[in-house]
Design an enzyme around this catalytic site. Structure first.
Site: not given
Length: 796
Positions: A423, A513, A581, A705, A754
């Protein structure tokens, strides 16, 4: 108004259709619709009958109550009486009335016939209210009127019917109708009398054919508890929770269950001991608390029922179900339209962020993806609601409809008990008030006037933080997203937050990940599971035994938990690609997993130590990586998410790549088989220098990067002294990126990036577009900004 001579007082479910709301209310007309139309499609509904709205009006007329009710409501509107006084006076008057003889005889005869059909003298029934304005498109009327279970015999039935009539004027029902703008004089009440399912010895719960928090329309959400279902509805119990991916329900040999969470289930509602005690709550056994209420085949069967009902009604549905403990059959006992997410504005998406939050005080299930800071108002008993302060954060054990008058005045709601279909959750969602339910100890740990921040914006786990954090809100406009040739994807880690972003027009997930799921859901080092019997850390061994209860094969716990966690990320993007990954913990991070200290070497510089691909074929972790592979195989082959792409991180050499691919093949994952693609992270200078050789072994590169900048410039990315020199747009880093894109494309491999640089710097986005990048993957809150930057760059 039709005369009682022309409108029957009782109608059997099998004669009703969903268009009969004016006759028998939304709840009963829906039961009739399912009996008539869906029985042949496998939907089992317990038999029963409904009194008509005209029977209610005749009862009110026969007892001369119309004028009294109208006068009392006028006095309430004029503030001459309180809500409690008005409601109590009307309820008492209705409950003390008498049924007209013809109506009483018709109800009694129908009950006798229902008993005959059941082969019993006095069949046990559920007596439920169904208001004629109930379950209309813009209102849920959740629990506004009463339900009485295990009603046996004609005398009990007539008493329950009178109490149902009276419940049309509970304080919460009066308040709710006022808020929704329903005319009290135009709302009547039908009573549903339905044969009881022996859920007292089985189980029951609530399910939605849509995710209640995000509106993601491709999953069924199921809550389950032992015993009768009122505890789930009222939020008196913390139920099991299951999620099922609807598009895979009709695929043979596929397991579409994407979540299984065990609830505490500390009590269950069973039949009473006779007399006036029709039901009572009793403690559950240790075995019941430790187990799941539903088996996996039962979860899938219920989900199929939900999908069938949704398909028939043509809209998302809110349903209650029950399992008979004697026959083990599953029944649908209620079905009504879902009234919140299915009608949400699909052109806008609100995103909340919380900064400078204090320590976490309480956690639970989040309802409503929002955040708010304020002061606690702790109220444990409904009798004390008059002291609630407008705009405070309501903290209580649980709520029922009597709490609605103050719930709508709260900035947020926190409860000890309840699940996402309780509820408190349903009403909070409808009111647009964020809530955290099922905390367990909120009323113990929080206190009146305490300054806290309630954060429901970070996924399924809601958190209450100490102090007033900085809460910001952003509205994302989804109606004007530019088209781009470069594919913009999402970075996701938290499965519980993935569904929040399903409306974003992303081209898939560019980085999921794995380590987030391992750290937060699995929590156990895979090698500790492989070597459980010889584990030296006894404390860790005991914890692992408790967490893996029910698994004779301990490694299977890792496989199942990891696969299910990742499946929710895969589901939100399906059939678009989701690049997962494989685990990329450093040794010090692996060691923090339960049982991990026995299996991790201590390193001076874990950042460039035993991490990524070097672990996967090593004798120190090969069996652990095999479990990761088994989870990926389960995700793709058994659960059906063949959109999942595997990605290998921190692969220093071609020899390492060959070793990893060999271990994968040993575990049934061969690149190219069943459409399996394997990517590699482009984050080490050697990946660029030997790009052609890596491209022979992998289908694509994903440029990390941060690591590529760190290793190209020789700068520790965490160094404050060198922070000004750590630039992803440094000419040396840009050369690396450009060369990798050119070499990969020449070899026929894809390249993505990414990272956050494209969202922070439009010039960097322009550079990537000009360099020919295939995809850019960013966090969801950056998606629209990057999409805009890329669109402008592509225009030239």
């Amino acid at each position: 108004m039709p005369d009682t001579a022309t409108v029957p007082s009782v109608l059997w479910f099998e004669t009703l259709k969903r268009g009969d709301v004016a006759l028998v209310g939304g709840k009963n007309s829906s039961l009739g619709e399912m009996v008539q139309e869906l029985g042949a499609r496998g939907i089992r509904v317990p038999p029963g009958f409904a009194t008509t709205a005209e029977a209610f009006r005749a009862y009110i007329r026969a007892n001369d109550l119309n004028e009294f009710i109208a006068e009392t409501m006028e006095r309430l509107a004029a503030h001459k009486v309180t809500l409690a006084e008005a409601g109590r006076a009307i309820r008492t008057a209705i409950a003390q009335g008498d049924f007209p003889q013809a109506i009483r005889e018709e109800i009694a005869a129908s009950y006798a016939e229902l008993s005959r059909r059941a082969g019993k003298d006095n069949v046990s029934v559920a007596v439920r209210s169904s208001a004629t304005a109930e379950d209309l498109p813009d209102a849920s009327f959740a629990g506004q009127q009463e339900t009485y279970l295990n009603v046996v015999g004609e005398a009990e039935l007539m008493a329950a019917c009178r109490k149902c009539y009276a419940s049309l004027f509970t304080d919460r029902a009066i308040t709710y109708r006022t808020v929704k703008g329903f005319d009290h004089n135009q709302v009547a009440l039908s009573i549903g009398v339905q044969q009881m399912v022996r859920a007292d010895t089985g189980g029951s719960g609530v399910m939605f054919s849509i995710d209640t928090e995000s509106g993601f329309d491709k999953v069924v959400l199921i809550n389950a508890a032992w015993g009768l279902g009122e505890n789930v509805v009222q939020g008196a119990v913390d139920p099991d929770e299951y999620q099922v991916y609807k598009p895979f329900l009709d695929r043979d040999g596929i397991d579409p269950i994407v979540q299984k969470t065990r609830g505490a289930k500390e009590i269950k509602m069973v039949y009473g001991r006779g007399g006036s005690q029709q039901t009572l709550n009793v403690p559950t056994s240790k075995a019941e608390r430790a187990g799941f209420v539903l088996s996996e085949p039962e979860i899938v069967e219920l989900a199929r029922m939900a999908a069938t009902i949704e398909d028939h009604y043509g809209q998302p549905m809110d349903m209650e179900w029950a399992r008979d403990g004697d026959t083990q059959e599953l029944f649908i006992v209620q079905a009504r339209p879902e009234t919140v997410q299915s009608r949400a504005d699909t052109g806008a998406l609100k995103s909340y962020s919380v900064a400078n939050a204090g320590k976490v005080l309480v956690t639970g299930l989040s309802v409503g993806a929002a955040a708010v800071a304020g002061r606690v108002c702790l109220i444990e008993h409904v009798a004390d609601i008059d002291r609630f302060e407008d705009g405070a954060i309501l903290v209580t054990g649980t709520t029922d409809p009597d709490w609605v008058p103050i719930m709508k005045r709260a900035a947020a709601i926190v409860t000890d008990h309840g699940g996402r279909t309780s509820h408190a959750a349903i009403v909070s969602r409808e009111l647009g008030v964020p809530a955290i339910v099922g905390c367990g100890d909120a009323t113990h740990l929080l206190h009146d006037h305490q300054e806290v921040t309630v954060n429901c914006a970070a996924g399924e786990e809601g958190t209450v933080h100490e102090g007033l954090a900085d809460v910001s809100e952003e509205e994302l406009d989804l109606d004007h997203v530019p088209e781009t040739k470069t594919k913009i994807m999402l970075n996701l880690a938290n499965p519980s937050a993935a569904f929040r972003w399903w409306r974003l027009p992303a081209e898939g997930v560019g980085l999921a990940r794995m380590e987030f799921v391992v750290n937060n859901a699995v929590q156990i080092h895979p090698m500790a599971l492989v070597n459980f019997d010889t584990l030296r850390d006894q404390e860790a061994k005991e914890k692992i035994a408790e967490m893996t209860r029910g698994y004779d094969d301990k490694p299977s716990y890792f496989v199942d938990t990891l696969a299910r966690g990742l499946s929710r990320i895969a589901a939100v993007a399906y059939p678009k690609p989701v690049i997962v990954r494989m685990s990329d913990f450093k040794t010090n991070e692996y060691a923090e997993l339960l049982g991990g200290t026995d299996f991790e070497p201590k390193e001076e510089n874990p950042m460039i130590g035993f991490r990524g691909a070097s672990r996967y074929a090593s004798p120190l972790y090969r069996e652990g990586f095999a479990l990761e592979c088994r989870a990926m195989a389960k995700l793709r082959n058994e659960m059906g998410f063949d959109n999942v792409v595997m990605m290998i991180p921190f692969c220093r050499t071609v020899a390492e790549a060959d070793g990893v691919l060999e271990v994968m093949a040993e575990n049934g994952l061969r690149r190219g088989e069943n459409g399996l693609q394997v990517f590699v992270m482009g984050e080490i200078p050697s990946n660029v220098i030997q790009a052609e050789a890596f491209a022979e072994r992998f289908d694509g590169f994903s440029i990390g990067s941060n690591d590529l900048t760190q290793l190209t410039l020789g700068i520790d990315r965490d160094s404050e002294a060198l922070a000004g020199s750590f630039r992803e747009d440094d000419p040396a880093v840009l050369w690396m990126i450009t060369h990798l894109i050119e070499a990969a494309h020449k070899a026929g491999a894809k390249v993505g990036l990414c990272g956050q640089a494209p969202s922070n710097d439009p010039k960097f986005a322009k550079y990537l577009v000009e360099a020919g990048i295939d995809t850019i993957s960013v966090t969801p809150d950056s998606f629209l900004a990057v999409k805009q930057h890329v669109a402008e760059a592509e225009k030239g």
